[in-house]
Structure formats: structure tokens, C-alpha cells
Design an enzyme around this catalytic site. Structure first.
Site, PDB file in Angstrom:
ATOM      1  N   TRP A 167       0.816  -1.222   0.000  1.00 24.39           N
ATOM      2  CA  TRP A 167       0.000   0.000   0.000  1.00 24.39           C
ATOM      3  C   TRP A 167       0.847   1.268   0.000  1.00 24.39           C
ATOM      4  CZ3 TRP A 167       1.583   2.623   4.216  1.00 24.39           C
ATOM      5  CH2 TRP A 167       2.099   1.862   5.280  1.00 24.39           C
ATOM      6  N   ASN A 168       2.146   1.170   0.332  1.00 21.94           N
ATOM      7  CA  ASN A 168       2.890   2.424   0.524  1.00 21.94           C
ATOM      8  C   ASN A 168       3.322   3.088  -0.782  1.00 21.94           C
ATOM      9  OD1 ASN A 168       4.819   0.460   0.048  1.00 21.94           O
ATOM     10  ND2 ASN A 168       6.300   1.298   1.476  1.00 21.94           N
TER      11      ASN A 168
ATOM     12  N   LYS B  51      -1.962  -8.935  -7.481  1.00 13.24           N
ATOM     13  CA  LYS B  51      -2.799  -8.751  -6.279  1.00 13.24           C
ATOM     14  C   LYS B  51      -2.310  -7.461  -5.610  1.00 13.24           C
ATOM     15  CE  LYS B  51      -4.466  -9.242  -2.021  1.00 13.24           C
ATOM     16  NZ  LYS B  51      -4.165  -7.849  -1.661  1.00 13.24           N
ATOM     17  N   PRO B  52      -3.045  -6.336  -5.803  1.00 12.10           N
ATOM     18  CA  PRO B  52      -2.631  -5.098  -5.138  1.00 12.10           C
ATOM     19  C   PRO B  52      -3.089  -5.100  -3.678  1.00 12.10           C
ATOM     20  CG  PRO B  52      -4.602  -4.694  -6.454  1.00 12.10           C
ATOM     21  CD  PRO B  52      -4.275  -6.167  -6.600  1.00 12.10           C
TER      22      PRO B  52
ATOM     23  N   GLY C 169       6.931  -6.391   0.632  1.00 13.40           N
ATOM     24  CA  GLY C 169       6.173  -6.334   1.882  1.00 13.40           C
ATOM     25  C   GLY C 169       7.056  -6.764   3.041  1.00 13.40           C
ATOM     26  N   SER C 170       6.425  -7.317   4.076  1.00 13.86           N
ATOM     27  CA  SER C 170       7.185  -7.610   5.300  1.00 13.86           C
ATOM     28  C   SER C 170       8.042  -8.877   5.146  1.00 13.86           C
ATOM     29  CB  SER C 170       6.228  -7.799   6.475  1.00 13.86           C
ATOM     30  OG  SER C 170       5.503  -8.995   6.299  1.00 13.86           O
TER      31      SER C 170
ATOM     32  N   GLU D  84      11.248  -8.233  -1.955  1.00 12.23           N
ATOM     33  CA  GLU D  84      11.740  -6.930  -1.475  1.00 12.23           C
ATOM     34  C   GLU D  84      11.071  -6.715  -0.125  1.00 12.23           C
ATOM     35  OE1 GLU D  84      11.642  -3.549  -0.309  1.00 12.23           O
ATOM     36  OE2 GLU D  84      10.700  -2.772  -2.133  1.00 12.23           O
ATOM     37  N   LEU D  85      11.846  -6.958   0.934  1.00  7.78           N
ATOM     38  CA  LEU D  85      11.252  -7.064   2.277  1.00  7.78           C
ATOM     39  C   LEU D  85      11.667  -5.889   3.160  1.00  7.78           C
ATOM     40  CD1 LEU D  85      11.838 -10.921   2.559  1.00  7.78           C
ATOM     41  CD2 LEU D  85       9.877  -9.709   1.589  1.00  7.78           C
TER      42      LEU D  85
ATOM     43  N   CYS E  49      10.249   1.323   2.929  1.00 11.57           N
ATOM     44  CA  CYS E  49      11.223   0.329   3.403  1.00 11.57           C
ATOM     45  C   CYS E  49      12.631   0.902   3.469  1.00 11.57           C
ATOM     46  CB  CYS E  49      11.259  -0.865   2.458  1.00 11.57           C
ATOM     47  SG  CYS E  49       9.702  -1.647   2.270  1.00 11.57           S
TER      48      CYS E  49
ATOM     49  N   GLU F 170      11.400  -2.126  12.369  1.00  5.61           N
ATOM     50  CA  GLU F 170      11.248  -1.122  11.317  1.00  5.61           C
ATOM     51  C   GLU F 170      10.111  -0.193  11.768  1.00  5.61           C
ATOM     52  OE1 GLU F 170      10.008  -2.767   7.550  1.00  5.61           O
ATOM     53  OE2 GLU F 170      11.002  -1.163   6.447  1.00  5.61           O
TER      54      GLU F 170
ATOM     55  N   GLU G 298      15.158  -4.799  -8.570  1.00  7.64           N
ATOM     56  CA  GLU G 298      14.103  -4.173  -9.377  1.00  7.64           C
ATOM     57  C   GLU G 298      14.640  -2.898  -9.992  1.00  7.64           C
ATOM     58  OE1 GLU G 298      10.802  -4.180  -6.338  1.00  7.64           O
ATOM     59  OE2 GLU G 298       9.999  -5.630  -7.763  1.00  7.64           O
TER      60      GLU G 298
HETATM   61  C1  SIN Z   1       9.499   0.673  -0.661  1.00  3.94           C
HETATM   62  O1  SIN Z   1       9.357   1.293   0.362  1.00  3.94           O
HETATM   63  O2  SIN Z   1       9.202  -0.528  -0.708  1.00  3.94           O
HETATM   64  C2  SIN Z   1      10.012   1.288  -1.949  1.00  3.94           C
HETATM   65  C3  SIN Z   1      10.747   2.536  -1.753  1.00  3.94           C
HETATM   66  C4  SIN Z   1      11.369   3.070  -3.020  1.00  3.94           C
HETATM   67  O3  SIN Z   1      11.105   2.588  -4.112  1.00  3.94           O
HETATM   68  O4  SIN Z   1      12.168   3.996  -2.902  1.00  3.94           O
END
Ligand code: SIN
Length: 479
Positions: free
Chosen positions: A151-152, A175-176, A228-229, A250-251, A284, A382, A459
């Protein structure tokens, strides 16, 4: 495009799908309902996988130049609708409007980058030692991809996964997050308008567990990409083991932000604010542990307090001057209170803020904590919110030891004007990414990703498309 009526239906095989069973979507700044989405599950996820599997043979054989043109059209449509997409994003995600517009540009940049790159997925010819044999390597798309996004970044995390997948010739079931699904559905509408054929890009909205399980268990899905987490990443990895799927994870992070006494302090403060308060602290890569050399601790703190006091919190979805919106929901607001209370109970000092704000939504004051120690939850969790946690250190060795004493390994930051020290720190920080004298480093053309419990896979960048490609070795007998 319907010009921003909010789309409240899922997308399977080119058809907009509704259901009686719905999930409400809430504006986190007002706690009011914006709309709802179909709460879909196993059956609809299987239908989406059927559609993606059926579309794969044709899409994967579509010439890269054709795929590139469609993706470039999608990119252009996204930018043409930048302000509407940004308004929608701020409404469902609480992000400041200027930041949301930045996210739309960031998201579109992935589409453009991979559209350009898909014509350069070159194979190899390996010089042969055997006069009777020729050795070749070709690159092929992995197959149906399941993308699970957070969601972020309701826009950019979708394009960061789906654009390279589609560019490579894969088909996708997305799946959003159920907290911010409307940005995804608006992107899908633009994708259809750009000419992405039916079944190539599908979106299943609803219950995370049943959709996620179905994607992981179906042998036709050959790759899962998840942001996500760490906890959910570990579950997905275990669930994907029986079908041996490829994974990009990507955690979570726990980024150190290290400021040495020889740093440009004004720049460090400015970049710290940009890093820690991006999306109100909910990324993250946000600076999580602020390590400041003892000799400049008080000077740095005082500059930081002045800067943080100027930040404006409010209804980010409608007031252009607001820099910090709400947290995403009650759970995240409760977490801020728990982290602050735990730290105070164990001897921390709250220099600024520390409480929820009574503004109607999930708002929390920008907060600064000092006198922290490693027993406090804030030191190893976190934060994901607007709290700055400051720790003094004496030497470079000590800073490095504290910075690396975590299972996380996503982003890290170091500020110093001493070039040999900067190099040593860049090489010795155990992280996938290091910001050296900068607090912002994300873009479409560089590799984003972590090490250790922050996951694996990259990514963006020239490496990003490799996550969706498999090598095939061809051995040709020419005798
Ligand atoms: C994220 O918080 O998962 C991505 C942050 C970013 O792309 O800079």
C-alpha cells in the site's frame, strides 16, 4: 478512459469483474469510505491464472518492438493522467499531493525504462572448443508471474514489477494491497487503453491470504514477485517451495543513517528529513536508526528539531501545502504509540512530538527520541512512521558495528566529507544499497533490492528484467 470515476471492479481476462462480497476502502485522513472492491478468492484467482496462462504463448511470441510500443503508450497515458492518478493515490494512501505526483512519474519511469530495454534482451554465442559443436544461449520469459504489491507505493511498486514482466514477454496476475487498490485499477484501465491484450494483465482484488495461497500453489505460476514484510516473504517462500517457483522478495529494512563529525550537517539534516519523512515515514528505505557522532550530537539535534518543527501535517489529499499525511490505518498508529511508550518506559527522552494528533484520521506527531538503547523495540523494529530515533557513537568502527548489527540489509546512508572513510563505509555496510552523502537514491535505472532478511532480487535497472527471464542453452551439432 472513464476519466477518473474510481474503478471498483477487478480485471480478469480483459473483463471488469464484480462480486456481492465487498471490502471497503477508507481514506486514512478522514476514516471515511471512498468506495469498495470485490472481495475475490480462490476461484477468481484461478480464473485469472487460466487467462494469463492462455495469453502467454501469444504475448511471449509478440515481437519485442510491438510490446515496447504498447508499453510506451501506457507510459504516455500514465503521464497524461498524472494529476488524476496522484489525487487518487493521495486519497487512498494519505500521501502528500506533491509526493504522489512524484510517485506517478517514478512509476511511469519503470514502464518507459523496460519498454526501451525489452528490445535488448540479447542472447550469447559461446566460442566452442569442439569443432563439431556450436553453443548458444537464448533468453525466454519465465511464464505467468504473480505480483503482490504493498500500500505504501500503490502505483510505482506495480509498474516496477509488471513493466519488466510484460516487457520480457510474461503475463501477469497482480494482487494489489486491499488498502490502496484504486491506483492499481486505474493503471489497468490505462494499460487496456494502451493495447495490452486481454489476459496479459489481470488484477485480482480482495483477501490477501486466499489470493496469495492460490498464486503460490498453482504450478502454472512460474514466478512470484513480492514487496512487503519479511514475515510474509518467508511464508511465501515456504509456500512456493513445492512448485519451485522463482522469487523476488523486497522485504523490510532497518536503515542506518550515519552522520560523522566531518559531514556537511545542513545537507545531512535536509536529506534525513527527506528520507525519514518520505510518505510520512512509511517506506522500506526510510532512515530508521540515526547514528550521530558524539562530538556533533547536540548541534545536529538542535538543527534537526528546528527543521522538523516546520513540517506541516494535515489533509494531504486536498491541501497542497501539507507535507505529511496520516498513517495508513489504526494498526500503524497503535504501533507508533507502542514504540514511543516502550522507549520512554526504558529511559528514552522525547524531544519532540510523541502523540497521536486529533485531526480525524490516523495522524501522529513528527517525533524525535534520544537516550535510546538496544533493548528498546524501536532499536530493532522497522518504525514505518514519523519517528526519528537518534543514537550517539564515538568511532567509525563503532558506527559500522551498530549499523550492521541487524538482520535487515536493504538501504543504508552515510554522511562524511572524508573520502577514504566514505569508501570504507560504502564497502563495509552490509546492505543492498548505500546512499553516500544523499538521503534519496531510488529511481528506475538503478538496482533496488536488499540482502540478508531484506530479501533478494533486483528491481529497476538493466538487471531488473533478468528476474523475469530464463536462460536456455542450445547445443548444435554441425558435423
Ligand atoms: C518501498 O518502500 O518498498 C520502496 C521505496 C522506493 O522505491 O524507494
Amino acid at each position: 478512459m472513464q476519466h477518473f470515476q474510481v474503478i471498483q471492479t477487478a480485471l480478469i481476462n480483459g473483463e471488469w469483474i464484480d462480486s456481492k462480497n465487498k471490502l471497503d476502502v477508507i481514506n486514512p485522513a478522514t476514516k471515511q469510505k471512498i468506495g469498495s472492491i470485490p472481495n475475490l478468492g480462490v476461484k477468481e484467482t484461478q480464473q485469472a491464472i487460466d487467462a494469463a496462462a492462455e495469453a502467454f504463448p501469444i504475448w511471449s511470441k509478440t515481437p519485442p518492438a510491438t510490446r515496447a510500443n504498447i508499453l510506451l503508450k501506457w507510459h504516455n497515458l500514465i503521464l497524461q493522467h498524472k494529476s488524476q492518478l496522484a489525487a487518487l493515490l493521495s486519497m487512498e494512501g494519505g500521501k502528500a499531493l506533491e509526493e504522489s505526483r512524484g510517485e506517478i512519474e517514478y512509476g511511469a519511469a519503470f514502464v518507459r525504462w523496460f519498454a526501451e530495454g525489452c528490445r535488448r534482451v540479447d542472447g550469447d554465442i559461446i566460442p566452442s572448443d569442439n569443432p563439431e559443436k556450436r553453443y548458444l544461449v537464448i533468453k525466454q520469459p519465465v511464464g505467468v508471474v504473480g505480483a503482490i504489491t504493498p500500500w505504501n507505493f500503490p502505483n510505482a511498486m506495480i509498474t516496477r514489477k509488471c513493466a519488466p514482466a510484460l516487457a520480457a514477454g510474461c503475463t501477469v496476475v497482480l494482487k494489489p494491497s486491499e488498502l490502496t487498490p484504486f491506483s492499481a485499477l486505474a493503471l489497468a484501465e490505462l494499460a487496456l487503453e494502451a493495447g495490452i491484450p486481454k489476459g496479459v494483465f489481470n488484477i485480482v482484488t480482495g483477501d490477501a491470504e486466499s489470493i496469495g495461497n492460490t498464486l503460490c500453489e498453482d504450478p502454472r505460476v512460474r514466478k512470484i514477485s513480492f514487496t512487503g514484510s519479511t514475515r510474509v516473504g518467508q511464508l511465501l517462500m515456504a509456500q512456493c517451495a513445492p512448485t519451485l517457483k522463482r522469487l523476488s522478495l523486497e522485504l523490510g529494512g532497518n536503515a542506518p543513517f550515519i552522520v560523522f563529525e566531518d559531514a556537511n550537517l545542513d545537507k545531512a539534516v535536509k536529506d534525513l528529513i527527506a528520507s525519514r519523512f518520505r510518505n510520512n515515514g512509511q517506506t522500506c528505505v526510510c532512515a530508521n536508526r540515526i547514528l550521530v557522532q558524539e562530538s556533533i550530537f547536540e548541534t545536529f539535534l538542535s538543527k534537526l528539531v528546528d527543521a522538523v518543527k516546520k513540517l506541516k501535517v494535515g489533509l494531504a489529499f486536498k491541501d497542497e501545502s501539507v507535507q505529511l499525511g496520516p498513517l495508513i490505518n489504526q494498526e500503524h498508529l497503535d504501533k507508533m504509540q507502542r514504540l514511543v511508550q516502550d522507549a520512554l518506559d526504558k529511559g528514552a527522552e522525547c524531544v519532540l512530538g510523541g502523540k497521536p494528533l486529533d485531526m480525524g484520521g490516523y495522524f501522529f506527531e513528527p517525533t524525535i527520541l534520544t537516550q535510546l538503547n538496544p533493548t528498546m523495540q524501536i532499536s530493532f523494529e522497522e518504525i514505518f512512521g514519523p519517528i526519528l530515533a537518534l543514537y550517539p557513537f564515538r568511532t567509525e568502527e563503532e558506527a559500522l558495528q551498530i549499523a550492521n548489527a541487524t538482520h535487515a540489509g536493504l538501504a543504508s546512508y552515510v554522511f562524511t566529507e572524508n573520502m577514504p572513510r566514505l569508501w570504507r563505509m560504502m564497502e563495509n555496510l552490509e546492505y543492498g544499497m548505500v546512499g553516500a552523502n544523499t538521503g534519496s537514491m531510488s529511481n528506475a535505472i538503478t538496482p533496488f533490492g536488499g540482502v540478508k532478511h531484506s530479501g533478494f532480487g533486483r528491481e529497476g535497472s538493466k538487471y531488473g528484467i533478468d528476474e523475469y527471464i530464463q536462460l536456455k542453452y542450445l547445443c548444435l551439432d554441425v558435423s
